[in-house]
Scaffold this motif. Sequence first.
Motif, PDB file in Angstrom:
ATOM      1  N   UNK A   1      11.068 -48.680  19.232  1.00  0.00           N
ATOM      2  CA  UNK A   1      12.419 -49.079  19.639  1.00  0.00           C
ATOM      3  C   UNK A   1      12.934 -48.164  20.740  1.00  0.00           C
ATOM      4  N   UNK A   2      12.707 -46.860  20.545  1.00  0.00           N
ATOM      5  CA  UNK A   2      13.156 -45.886  21.531  1.00  0.00           C
ATOM      6  C   UNK A   2      12.512 -46.141  22.874  1.00  0.00           C
ATOM      7  N   UNK A   3      11.209 -46.392  22.845  1.00  0.00           N
ATOM      8  CA  UNK A   3      10.466 -46.608  24.085  1.00  0.00           C
ATOM      9  C   UNK A   3      10.965 -47.857  24.799  1.00  0.00           C
ATOM     10  N   UNK A   4      11.191 -48.915  24.021  1.00  0.00           N
ATOM     11  CA  UNK A   4      11.605 -50.159  24.684  1.00  0.00           C
ATOM     12  C   UNK A   4      13.023 -50.007  25.226  1.00  0.00           C
ATOM     13  N   UNK A   5      13.883 -49.274  24.506  1.00  0.00           N
ATOM     14  CA  UNK A   5      15.238 -49.052  25.031  1.00  0.00           C
ATOM     15  C   UNK A   5      15.182 -48.235  26.313  1.00  0.00           C
ATOM     16  N   UNK A   6      14.249 -47.278  26.347  1.00  0.00           N
ATOM     17  CA  UNK A   6      14.101 -46.446  27.536  1.00  0.00           C
ATOM     18  C   UNK A   6      13.682 -47.302  28.734  1.00  0.00           C
TER      19      UNK A   6
ATOM     20  N   UNK B   1      16.515 -49.826  29.567  1.00  0.00           N
ATOM     21  CA  UNK B   1      17.696 -49.178  30.129  1.00  0.00           C
ATOM     22  C   UNK B   1      17.456 -48.708  31.540  1.00  0.00           C
ATOM     23  N   UNK B   2      16.346 -47.987  31.730  1.00  0.00           N
ATOM     24  CA  UNK B   2      16.056 -47.447  33.057  1.00  0.00           C
ATOM     25  C   UNK B   2      15.869 -48.592  34.047  1.00  0.00           C
TER      26      UNK B   2
ATOM     27  N   UNK C   1      17.119 -51.572  33.893  1.00  0.00           N
ATOM     28  CA  UNK C   1      18.383 -52.235  34.211  1.00  0.00           C
ATOM     29  C   UNK C   1      19.235 -51.398  35.145  1.00  0.00           C
ATOM     30  N   UNK C   2      19.262 -50.073  34.896  1.00  0.00           N
ATOM     31  CA  UNK C   2      20.059 -49.211  35.785  1.00  0.00           C
ATOM     32  C   UNK C   2      19.569 -49.377  37.224  1.00  0.00           C
ATOM     33  N   UNK C   3      18.226 -49.388  37.390  1.00  0.00           N
ATOM     34  CA  UNK C   3      17.688 -49.532  38.743  1.00  0.00           C
ATOM     35  C   UNK C   3      18.023 -50.887  39.347  1.00  0.00           C
TER      36      UNK C   3
ATOM     37  N   UNK D   1      10.574 -46.789  14.905  1.00  0.00           N
ATOM     38  CA  UNK D   1      11.662 -46.093  15.589  1.00  0.00           C
ATOM     39  C   UNK D   1      11.226 -45.682  16.993  1.00  0.00           C
ATOM     40  N   UNK D   2       9.990 -45.144  17.069  1.00  0.00           N
ATOM     41  CA  UNK D   2       9.462 -44.725  18.369  1.00  0.00           C
ATOM     42  C   UNK D   2       9.372 -45.902  19.319  1.00  0.00           C
TER      43      UNK D   2
ATOM     44  N   UNK E   1       8.565 -44.612  11.156  1.00  0.00           N
ATOM     45  CA  UNK E   1       8.646 -43.746  12.321  1.00  0.00           C
ATOM     46  C   UNK E   1       8.113 -44.444  13.554  1.00  0.00           C
TER      47      UNK E   1
END
Lengths: 440, 84
Positions: B9-14, B17-18, B20-22, B6-7, B3
């Motif tokens: 991974x989620x945090x690093x993707x967040x 991602x954010x 990169x979008x910026x 997974x958390x 778990x």
Amino acid sequence: MEKLLTLWHGSGVYNLTPGQAVMILVGMLLLYLAIAKKFEPLLLVPIGFGGILANIPEAGLALSALDQAIEVAKPAVLQQLATALGVTLDPLANAEAWREALKGVAHDGAAPDALRAARDIAVGVGYGDGMLYSFYRVAIASGIAPLIIFMGVGAMTDFGPLLANPRTLFLGAAAQFGIFATLFGAVGLSALGVMDFSLNQAAAIGIIGGADGPTSIYVSSVLAPELLGAIAVAAYAYMALVPLIQPPIMKLLTTQKEREITMTQLRPVSKREKIVFPIAILLLVAFFLPDAAPLLGMFCFGNLMRECGVVERLSDTAQNALINIVTIILGLSVGSKLMAESFLAVETLGILALGIVAFGIGTSAGVLMAKLMNMMSKIPINPLIGSAGVSAVPMAARVSNKVGLEANPHNFLLMHAMGPNVAGVIGSAVAAGVMIKYLG
Amino acid sequence: MQDMQLLEEGLSLMALGMGFVFVFLTLLVIVTTLMSKVIGRFFPEPVAPAVPVRGRGAAPRGQDDDVMVAITAAVHRYRRRHHR
């Protein structure tokens, strides 16, 4: 009497499972929402109807040839399939148990070669792919339908307000926080043991927060096809609910004074800027994020056709005839994913709940970013246009305009809100590209 | 432990991602602004200034004078009435 019994055994009522009955009711509910409540009728009518079609017992419209054979074929055929798939069937069990066993193997764990051989047997005995299954393969599994819709959206988009005030792109970026926060939420739910989402599934759910139908469908078709039905339904249903979801959040986060801010009129934008802009986006995508190229490439292509002014006919087709045809096929294909086994699960409720959270967070992030920009810059920015950063073109921009008019009846924010609105489309496509890059 | 991973991974993707979008949209803001400036300076629209000039030039002189007389008379009368 024997004949009568056969007829009865072949009827829909005899074969209807409770799950199918519930899904037919869900399809009816979608039709009701679309027809009586005008919830995104262009999509929910085909999706709802496709959902009903997919759940007609025995017809197997949404099944592949192999699934259909497993579902209804005679025991002799089942044995053939079992040898092809390398399964040993318990000779004492009845045909129903065989079907279950075969279904289990066919859906996970069978080698591609074995699957192909089994499929050939099914086709040889006379079973074919269901209509909706074929639609799904052609339109969504290949990724084509959402991309063509995106091209049409590009051909309908006017980048004028965005070009007149490029800073509004930041609002479109901020609103994408909804996507990533929801992704984290979905992962968190799995970690807590409430739901069971993989990272790919979490990403596909998060994209609902981009408030962009074709992008959501595209991403979930790549990352989590098994959730596509629920994600598409959630995305379109919430897009229809934007006028209800957004205003309370916008009012909560802004003061009356901020809502009354009038913005300076936008400068006129020349034709040449509008022609060069889609090409500029395309080059940036090509250099920095090739994974967003399918989505943004089609989007820019559509927009270039609109702005260049020499291919009126193509632009007209992309905006009208083509997008309508593809919408019908896309809707029916999404409907084919509304099958009882995959849709009636706790996960669907989770997706619906997370979807609305995604919208809320995206809206708040956009508004807060607009407040920040208003404080930092000399040119006033009304924070209400921030909420339009979640795409949902043009609904979100209209909501900004409406809330603005409530605060100040002489303040028309529509054109100002169109900037962040189309920026949101670009932003969610970029976010989709990042996710596909990271997880695909 | 699964778990936590997974958390993470989620945090690093967040974050990734954010971020990169910026970055991407910031680049787009810069490129757009530059593009508008370049086009505004070096390739301005040639059509825009041509239209009004032609429109004014085409109006017949005689009619213009008549209109001027009428306007002057109207203004004159209006002023007299309001200065009373």
